[in-house]
Design a protein around this motif. Sequence first.
Motif: not given
Length: 87
Positions: A15-17, A21-25
């Motif tokens: 999921v992180l890949l 990291a910028t889209k997760l929040p």
Amino acid sequence: MSLGPWEILAILLVVLLLFGATKLPELARSMGRSMRIFKSEVNEMHQENQPKQEPNQISAAKQSDDEFWNGTSSQPGQTQPNGGNAN
């Protein structure tokens, strides 16, 4: 079949890949908003299905704080209706 800690870690890594990291929040924020909207809609549906009471009717279960604390059963030294002592 259950997921162990290694499988969960692998899923989180994928999921992180995929999202970065910028889209997760942003994703978490939008999910939170969606859940709040869904919860409020469900609450509205429950309220619509409940029968409405007349404003002049007060149920015995919904006693005000003043009535409770000023009632004779909550005063020290007063006897209970069943004959027991309140102390």
